[in-house]
Design an enzyme around this catalytic site. Structure first.
Site, PDB file in Angstrom:
ATOM      1  N   TYR A  91      19.475  47.019  40.518  1.00 30.24           N
ATOM      2  CA  TYR A  91      20.067  48.130  41.569  1.00 30.24           C
ATOM      3  C   TYR A  91      21.124  48.973  40.850  1.00 30.24           C
ATOM      4  CZ  TYR A  91      22.028  50.991  45.439  1.00 30.24           C
ATOM      5  OH  TYR A  91      22.565  51.813  46.120  1.00 30.24           O
ATOM      6  N   THR A 130      26.289  55.392  44.567  1.00 34.78           N
ATOM      7  CA  THR A 130      26.824  53.879  44.929  1.00 34.78           C
ATOM      8  C   THR A 130      28.138  53.626  44.021  1.00 34.78           C
ATOM      9  OG1 THR A 130      26.488  51.634  45.407  1.00 34.78           O
ATOM     10  CG2 THR A 130      25.101  52.650  43.809  1.00 34.78           C
ATOM     11  N   ASP A 131      29.163  53.101  44.610  1.00 34.76           N
ATOM     12  CA  ASP A 131      30.254  52.594  43.952  1.00 34.76           C
ATOM     13  C   ASP A 131      29.713  51.302  42.872  1.00 34.76           C
ATOM     14  OD1 ASP A 131      30.018  50.632  45.917  1.00 34.76           O
ATOM     15  OD2 ASP A 131      32.015  50.574  46.566  1.00 34.76           O
ATOM     16  N   GLU A 132      28.674  50.713  43.320  1.00 33.28           N
ATOM     17  CA  GLU A 132      28.175  49.516  42.436  1.00 33.28           C
ATOM     18  C   GLU A 132      28.050  49.931  41.070  1.00 33.28           C
ATOM     19  OE1 GLU A 132      25.297  46.876  44.270  1.00 33.28           O
ATOM     20  OE2 GLU A 132      26.102  47.659  46.209  1.00 33.28           O
ATOM     21  N   LYS A 161      20.814  53.049  39.498  1.00 34.62           N
ATOM     22  CA  LYS A 161      21.756  54.293  40.282  1.00 34.62           C
ATOM     23  C   LYS A 161      22.617  54.703  38.985  1.00 34.62           C
ATOM     24  CE  LYS A 161      21.784  55.483  43.802  1.00 34.62           C
ATOM     25  NZ  LYS A 161      21.137  56.580  44.538  1.00 34.62           N
TER      26      LYS A 161
HETATM   27  P1  NAD Z   1      17.550  53.136  52.680  1.00 35.27           P
HETATM   28  O1  NAD Z   1      16.736  52.166  51.803  1.00 35.27           O
HETATM   29  O2  NAD Z   1      17.754  52.848  54.124  1.00 35.27           O
HETATM   30  O3  NAD Z   1      16.326  54.515  52.615  1.00 35.27           O
HETATM   31  C1  NAD Z   1      15.754  55.085  51.536  1.00 35.27           C
HETATM   32  C2  NAD Z   1      14.690  56.026  51.919  1.00 35.27           C
HETATM   33  O4  NAD Z   1      14.192  56.753  50.597  1.00 35.27           O
HETATM   34  C3  NAD Z   1      13.643  55.537  52.676  1.00 35.27           C
HETATM   35  O5  NAD Z   1      13.413  56.392  53.820  1.00 35.27           O
HETATM   36  C4  NAD Z   1      12.361  55.634  51.871  1.00 35.27           C
HETATM   37  O6  NAD Z   1      11.159  55.783  52.355  1.00 35.27           O
HETATM   38  C5  NAD Z   1      12.889  56.803  50.805  1.00 35.27           C
HETATM   39  N1  NAD Z   1      12.415  56.679  49.424  1.00 35.27           N
HETATM   40  C6  NAD Z   1      12.149  55.664  48.649  1.00 35.27           C
HETATM   41  N2  NAD Z   1      11.619  55.531  47.513  1.00 35.27           N
HETATM   42  C7  NAD Z   1      10.986  57.221  47.640  1.00 35.27           C
HETATM   43  C8  NAD Z   1      10.488  57.938  46.905  1.00 35.27           C
HETATM   44  N3  NAD Z   1       9.837  57.181  45.743  1.00 35.27           N
HETATM   45  N4  NAD Z   1       9.954  59.286  47.297  1.00 35.27           N
HETATM   46  C9  NAD Z   1      10.665  59.694  48.236  1.00 35.27           C
HETATM   47  N5  NAD Z   1      11.121  58.801  49.253  1.00 35.27           N
HETATM   48  C10 NAD Z   1      11.575  57.623  48.963  1.00 35.27           C
HETATM   49  O7  NAD Z   1      18.503  53.498  51.863  1.00 35.27           O
HETATM   50  P2  NAD Z   1      20.096  53.964  52.274  1.00 35.27           P
HETATM   51  O8  NAD Z   1      20.794  52.752  52.527  1.00 35.27           O
HETATM   52  O9  NAD Z   1      19.987  55.101  53.485  1.00 35.27           O
HETATM   53  O10 NAD Z   1      20.719  54.491  50.890  1.00 35.27           O
HETATM   54  C11 NAD Z   1      20.557  56.190  50.899  1.00 35.27           C
HETATM   55  C12 NAD Z   1      20.993  56.464  49.396  1.00 35.27           C
HETATM   56  O11 NAD Z   1      22.401  56.267  49.262  1.00 35.27           O
HETATM   57  C13 NAD Z   1      20.494  55.473  48.290  1.00 35.27           C
HETATM   58  O12 NAD Z   1      20.427  56.616  47.130  1.00 35.27           O
HETATM   59  C14 NAD Z   1      21.479  54.559  47.874  1.00 35.27           C
HETATM   60  O13 NAD Z   1      21.495  54.396  46.543  1.00 35.27           O
HETATM   61  C15 NAD Z   1      22.855  55.425  48.222  1.00 35.27           C
HETATM   62  N6  NAD Z   1      23.860  54.419  48.903  1.00 35.27           N
HETATM   63  C16 NAD Z   1      23.661  53.525  49.703  1.00 35.27           C
HETATM   64  C17 NAD Z   1      24.863  52.927  50.367  1.00 35.27           C
HETATM   65  C18 NAD Z   1      24.689  51.821  51.366  1.00 35.27           C
HETATM   66  O14 NAD Z   1      25.658  51.243  51.892  1.00 35.27           O
HETATM   67  N7  NAD Z   1      23.395  51.624  51.990  1.00 35.27           N
HETATM   68  C19 NAD Z   1      26.081  52.887  49.795  1.00 35.27           C
HETATM   69  C20 NAD Z   1      26.432  53.838  48.806  1.00 35.27           C
HETATM   70  C21 NAD Z   1      25.084  54.745  48.258  1.00 35.27           C
END
Ligand code: NAD
Length: 355
Positions: free
Chosen positions: A159, A133-135, A163
């Site tokens: 968070y 993430t950009d955070e 990350k």
């Molecule tokens: P989300 O919370 O919707 O989904 C996370 C998934 O990971 C879920 O299906 C969960 O069951 C699984 N998970 C969690 N802990 C686990 C574990 N210990 N073992 C196996 N599976 C596990 O998240 P998202 O919004 O789809 O984000 C996905 C990735 O992208 C993350 O790494 C997040 O940091 C990154 N990200 C998200 C955003 C955003 O805006 N949502 C932006 C930039 C980066």
């Protein structure tokens, strides 16, 4: 290519899995432990596709990861599994340290052991793509230049810190052990199937039932919004053509103040629901006490990704918001099942805005 995707039942992971399976070339193994944020309904329509397999496993469980790697022999790992909600990380950071740091460590180490046993050709082409993430870069002032790949890390929430730590581990596994790692850091995603605790679905769903629309502080925080399908396309390009050891920033050219974003959603709802008793929906907006450590502005310069891989965002923010509102209106069963079932509404109370 066979790609092991972690966290594929989540919001972004499921978009990536769907796009890969739809393209019909590569195969996907989805490793997910199914936390509260997972939704098997996200992939129900491809559950029986021959290009798709699901493994319920936890990235913190080294033995379980080893079994999945040995069983499926992937050509690449794309790591998205994480605890992803900033507000939850403030209320309970332990899960974030466990999953995002320890889990990423276990996955990297399992991938390294697996990679070392591959033949020369497979070792050369193997990739470990860490999705972040950009955070991790902290908070910008209004006039500061946007984040680039050389911006120093300055995480400010549990968070973001978890990350950032996972990014550093991934980078260390490249520099120290030679694991072919590529990292991407992305701005805020939006689109269909986003869990109802996040800002945009929270606003849409609350507005539908005439509940207050809680906006932190004065709503002046700025986020750079990217449609999840544009992100999925970027992730596939980075996995395929990104240079090993490099970081790529992914952004939507969609900077918007939170208050303006919420007003835009309300205006769309006013048009889509001309007979709603809650029109004008903007009257539902309520300002609430700001959250601690709330980063003021995130903004991404994705010039490197555009120059090297020819990627740029294609979905205009206003078009994407309209389509997203329509998706939540047309798929009420999807989010009602979450609100009435597994969703831990008591902890979040559906009362706070969040990234
Ligand atoms: P989300 O919370 O919707 O989904 C996370 C998934 O990971 C879920 O299906 C969960 O069951 C699984 N998970 C969690 N802990 C686990 C574990 N210990 N073992 C196996 N599976 C596990 O998240 P998202 O919004 O789809 O984000 C996905 C990735 O992208 C993350 O790494 C997040 O940091 C990154 N990200 C998200 C955003 C955003 O805006 N949502 C932006 C930039 C980066």
């Amino acid at each position: 290519m066979k790609i092991l995707i972690t966290g594929g039942m989540g919001f972004i992971g499921s978009a990536v899995v769907r796009s890969i399976v739809a393209a019909g070339e590569d195969r996907v193994v989805n490793l997910d432990t199914l936390t509260y944020a997972a939704n098997p309904a996200n992939l129900a329509d491809i559950a029986d596709n021959t290009h798709y397999a699901f493994e319920q496993a936890d990235i913190r469980d080294r033995a379980a990861i080893d079994v999945v790697l040995a069983r499926h022999r992937p050509d690449a790992v794309m790591h998205l599994a994480a605890e992803s909600h900033v507000d939850r990380s403030i209320d309970g950071p332990a899960d974030f340290v466990d999953t995002n740091i320890t889990g990423t460590y276990q996955l990297l180490d399992a991938a390294l052991a697996y990679w070392r046993e591959l033949n020369d050709e497979a070792r050369d082409s193997f990739r470990f793509h860490h999705v972040s993430t950009d955070e991790v870069y902290g908070s910008l002032g209004l006039d500061d230049p946007r984040f680039t790949e050389t911006t120093p890390y300055s995480p400010r929430s549990p968070y973001a810190a978890s990350k950032a730590a996972s990014d550093h581990l991934a980078s260390a596994w490249f520099h120290t052990y030679g694991l072919p790692v590529v990292i991407s850091n992305c701005s805020n995603n939006y689109g269909p199937r986003q869990f109802p605790e996040k800002l945009i679905p929270l606003m849409i769903i609350s507005a539908l039932s005439g509940k207050p629309l809680p906006v932190y502080g004065e709503g002046l925080n700025v986020r750079d919004w990217l449609h999840v399908d544009d992100h999925a396309r970027a992730l596939r390009a980075i996995l395929r053509d990104g240079r090993v050891g490099e970081t790529y920033l992914v952004g939507g050219d969609g900077e918007r103040r939170n208050i303006d974003l919420v007003h835009a959603l309300c205006a769309i709802l006013d048009v889509e629901l001309p007979n709603s008793p809650h029109r004008p929906h903007a009257d539902l907006i309520q300002f609430v006490t700001d959250r601690p450590g709330h980063d003021h502005r995130y903004a991404i310069d994705h010039a490197k990704l555009t120059a090297e891989l020819g990627w740029s965002p294609t979905i205009d923010l206003d078009d994407g918001l309209r389509d997203t509102v329509r998706w939540y209106l047309e798929n009420r069963e999807w989010w009602r099942a979450i609100l009435e079932g597994r969703y831990d509404g008591g902890r979040l109370g559906l009362t706070r805005t969040a990234d």
